[in-house]
Motif scaffolding. Sequence first.
Motif, PDB file in Angstrom:
ATOM      1  N   MET A  99       0.856  -1.181   0.000  1.00 30.79           N
ATOM      2  CA  MET A  99       0.000   0.000   0.000  1.00 30.79           C
ATOM      3  C   MET A  99       0.898   1.240   0.000  1.00 30.79           C
ATOM      4  O   MET A  99       1.847   1.326   0.758  1.00 30.79           O
ATOM      5  N   THR A 100       0.623   2.188  -0.839  1.00 32.16           N
ATOM      6  CA  THR A 100       1.456   3.377  -0.951  1.00 32.16           C
ATOM      7  C   THR A 100       0.879   4.533  -0.139  1.00 32.16           C
ATOM      8  O   THR A 100      -0.265   4.499   0.283  1.00 32.16           O
ATOM      9  N   ALA A 101       1.708   5.564   0.037  1.00 32.88           N
ATOM     10  CA  ALA A 101       1.257   6.764   0.757  1.00 32.88           C
ATOM     11  C   ALA A 101       0.111   7.414  -0.007  1.00 32.88           C
ATOM     12  O   ALA A 101      -0.065   7.199  -1.201  1.00 32.88           O
ATOM     13  N   SER A 102      -0.663   8.219   0.701  1.00 28.04           N
ATOM     14  CA  SER A 102      -1.844   8.833   0.119  1.00 28.04           C
ATOM     15  C   SER A 102      -1.490   9.757  -1.043  1.00 28.04           C
ATOM     16  O   SER A 102      -0.494  10.450  -1.023  1.00 28.04           O
ATOM     17  N   ALA A 103      -2.323   9.712  -2.071  1.00 29.32           N
ATOM     18  CA  ALA A 103      -2.186  10.638  -3.181  1.00 29.32           C
ATOM     19  C   ALA A 103      -2.753  11.984  -2.742  1.00 29.32           C
ATOM     20  O   ALA A 103      -3.558  12.051  -1.817  1.00 29.32           O
ATOM     21  N   LYS A 104      -2.353  13.034  -3.405  1.00 31.23           N
ATOM     22  CA  LYS A 104      -2.797  14.373  -3.024  1.00 31.23           C
ATOM     23  C   LYS A 104      -4.317  14.428  -2.915  1.00 31.23           C
ATOM     24  O   LYS A 104      -5.034  14.167  -3.864  1.00 31.23           O
ATOM     25  N   GLY A 105      -4.791  14.764  -1.694  1.00 33.65           N
ATOM     26  CA  GLY A 105      -6.215  14.928  -1.465  1.00 33.65           C
ATOM     27  C   GLY A 105      -6.991  13.642  -1.258  1.00 33.65           C
ATOM     28  O   GLY A 105      -8.174  13.681  -0.986  1.00 33.65           O
TER      29      GLY A 105
ATOM     30  N   ARG B  80      -1.808  -2.037  11.179  1.00 33.01           N
ATOM     31  CA  ARG B  80      -0.732  -2.502  12.054  1.00 33.01           C
ATOM     32  C   ARG B  80       0.475  -3.005  11.246  1.00 33.01           C
ATOM     33  O   ARG B  80       1.614  -2.873  11.680  1.00 33.01           O
ATOM     34  N   ALA B  81       0.235  -3.552  10.074  1.00 34.80           N
ATOM     35  CA  ALA B  81       1.317  -4.073   9.232  1.00 34.80           C
ATOM     36  C   ALA B  81       2.248  -2.970   8.734  1.00 34.80           C
ATOM     37  O   ALA B  81       3.342  -3.252   8.246  1.00 34.80           O
ATOM     38  N   CYS B  82       1.840  -1.729   8.879  1.00 42.52           N
ATOM     39  CA  CYS B  82       2.636  -0.608   8.377  1.00 42.52           C
ATOM     40  C   CYS B  82       3.450   0.092   9.463  1.00 42.52           C
ATOM     41  O   CYS B  82       3.968   1.193   9.239  1.00 42.52           O
ATOM     42  N   VAL B  83       3.577  -0.527  10.637  1.00 42.04           N
ATOM     43  CA  VAL B  83       4.388   0.068  11.695  1.00 42.04           C
ATOM     44  C   VAL B  83       5.793   0.335  11.146  1.00 42.04           C
ATOM     45  O   VAL B  83       6.386  -0.513  10.484  1.00 42.04           O
TER      46      VAL B  83
ATOM     47  N   ARG C  83       3.483  15.245   7.938  1.00 39.40           N
ATOM     48  CA  ARG C  83       3.971  13.998   7.353  1.00 39.40           C
ATOM     49  C   ARG C  83       3.843  12.956   8.468  1.00 39.40           C
ATOM     50  O   ARG C  83       4.461  13.102   9.521  1.00 39.40           O
ATOM     51  N   ALA C  84       3.002  11.940   8.264  1.00 42.89           N
ATOM     52  CA  ALA C  84       2.651  10.999   9.324  1.00 42.89           C
ATOM     53  C   ALA C  84       3.349   9.652   9.151  1.00 42.89           C
ATOM     54  O   ALA C  84       3.376   9.098   8.050  1.00 42.89           O
ATOM     55  N   THR C  85       3.880   9.148  10.268  1.00 49.30           N
ATOM     56  CA  THR C  85       4.538   7.841  10.313  1.00 49.30           C
ATOM     57  C   THR C  85       3.914   7.030  11.445  1.00 49.30           C
ATOM     58  O   THR C  85       3.764   7.535  12.561  1.00 49.30           O
ATOM     59  N   LEU C  86       3.568   5.785  11.165  1.00 51.20           N
ATOM     60  CA  LEU C  86       3.019   4.909  12.192  1.00 51.20           C
ATOM     61  C   LEU C  86       4.180   4.335  13.006  1.00 51.20           C
ATOM     62  O   LEU C  86       4.984   3.559  12.502  1.00 51.20           O
ATOM     63  N   VAL C  87       4.267   4.742  14.264  1.00 52.04           N
ATOM     64  CA  VAL C  87       5.366   4.325  15.146  1.00 52.04           C
ATOM     65  C   VAL C  87       5.066   2.969  15.782  1.00 52.04           C
ATOM     66  O   VAL C  87       5.934   2.101  15.858  1.00 52.04           O
ATOM     67  N   SER C  88       3.837   2.798  16.250  1.00 49.17           N
ATOM     68  CA  SER C  88       3.459   1.520  16.868  1.00 49.17           C
ATOM     69  C   SER C  88       1.944   1.365  16.819  1.00 49.17           C
ATOM     70  O   SER C  88       1.213   2.338  16.660  1.00 49.17           O
ATOM     71  N   ALA C  89       1.496   0.137  16.985  1.00 47.89           N
ATOM     72  CA  ALA C  89       0.062  -0.183  17.042  1.00 47.89           C
ATOM     73  C   ALA C  89      -0.068  -1.433  17.896  1.00 47.89           C
ATOM     74  O   ALA C  89       0.144  -2.551  17.422  1.00 47.89           O
ATOM     75  N   ASP C  90      -0.371  -1.227  19.172  1.00 46.70           N
ATOM     76  CA  ASP C  90      -0.389  -2.322  20.142  1.00 46.70           C
ATOM     77  C   ASP C  90      -1.789  -2.540  20.694  1.00 46.70           C
ATOM     78  O   ASP C  90      -2.574  -1.604  20.837  1.00 46.70           O
ATOM     79  N   ASP C  91      -2.070  -3.786  21.048  1.00 46.82           N
ATOM     80  CA  ASP C  91      -3.359  -4.116  21.650  1.00 46.82           C
ATOM     81  C   ASP C  91      -3.556  -3.348  22.948  1.00 46.82           C
ATOM     82  O   ASP C  91      -2.628  -3.158  23.723  1.00 46.82           O
TER      83      ASP C  91
ATOM     84  N   ARG D 276      -3.970   0.720  20.525  1.00 47.56           N
ATOM     85  CA  ARG D 276      -3.343   2.008  20.842  1.00 47.56           C
ATOM     86  C   ARG D 276      -2.271   2.251  19.781  1.00 47.56           C
ATOM     87  O   ARG D 276      -1.281   1.532  19.706  1.00 47.56           O
ATOM     88  N   ALA D 277      -2.509   3.265  18.957  1.00 39.56           N
ATOM     89  CA  ALA D 277      -1.596   3.584  17.863  1.00 39.56           C
ATOM     90  C   ALA D 277      -0.849   4.876  18.169  1.00 39.56           C
ATOM     91  O   ALA D 277      -1.445   5.849  18.615  1.00 39.56           O
ATOM     92  N   VAL D 278       0.449   4.846  17.921  1.00 38.10           N
ATOM     93  CA  VAL D 278       1.270   6.048  18.045  1.00 38.10           C
ATOM     94  C   VAL D 278       1.638   6.482  16.630  1.00 38.10           C
ATOM     95  O   VAL D 278       2.228   5.711  15.873  1.00 38.10           O
ATOM     96  N   VAL D 279       1.241   7.713  16.290  1.00 38.13           N
ATOM     97  CA  VAL D 279       1.536   8.280  14.972  1.00 38.13           C
ATOM     98  C   VAL D 279       2.407   9.509  15.178  1.00 38.13           C
ATOM     99  O   VAL D 279       2.038  10.419  15.910  1.00 38.13           O
ATOM    100  N   ARG D 280       3.587   9.496  14.541  1.00 41.50           N
ATOM    101  CA  ARG D 280       4.466  10.661  14.600  1.00 41.50           C
ATOM    102  C   ARG D 280       4.066  11.630  13.488  1.00 41.50           C
ATOM    103  O   ARG D 280       4.058  11.276  12.310  1.00 41.50           O
ATOM    104  N   HIS D 281       3.712  12.838  13.891  1.00 40.07           N
ATOM    105  CA  HIS D 281       3.407  13.895  12.935  1.00 40.07           C
ATOM    106  C   HIS D 281       4.612  14.832  12.886  1.00 40.07           C
ATOM    107  O   HIS D 281       4.953  15.464  13.892  1.00 40.07           O
TER     108      HIS D 281
END
Length: 158
Positions: free
Chosen positions: A1-7, A19-22, A117-125, A131-136
């Motif tokens: 899966m790729t990053a979002s296209a504009k808009g 979760r697979a994209c941590v 610019r968002a990065t998925l740091v973790s996604a834990d039960d 509980r997802a941590v997203v770095r902005h």
Amino acid sequence: MTASAKGVPRRFSGIDAFRACVGEEIGVGEWFEIDQERIDAFAEITGDRQWIHVDPVRAASGPYGATIAHGYLTLSLIPVLGRGIYTVDGVRMTINYGLDRVRFPRAVPVGSRIRSRATLVSADDADSGVRAVVRHTIEIEGQDRPACVAETVRLLVP
């Protein structure tokens, strides 16, 4: 899966796909201009009327050559800047759970455009979901250092 296209938000088919994209960048938001009206409104509502934010004449001879946005204004815009970056199917609701780390490496002068610019740091039960941590990383158009880097914690409830 790729990053979002504009808009167009990046769409995850469910929590497992998310979760697979941590560790991956999950998308980039749209540019958003910081104007003096917004800075003034934030100063008024928070009571933080320091001259570097609200006095364009004095700020012109200050260290940035113009007024700057409050760091907490930049931080408070993460929901706006992050809107439309991604969506996760099968989630009933998402709850703001807090922040793990926040830094303000660079000031945001009035008239600047910023985006997340968002990065998925973790996604834990967690007890009631994930509980997802997203770095902005809040970028300033044309600058090499970000305005803000914040790890947001969100509870995704299926």
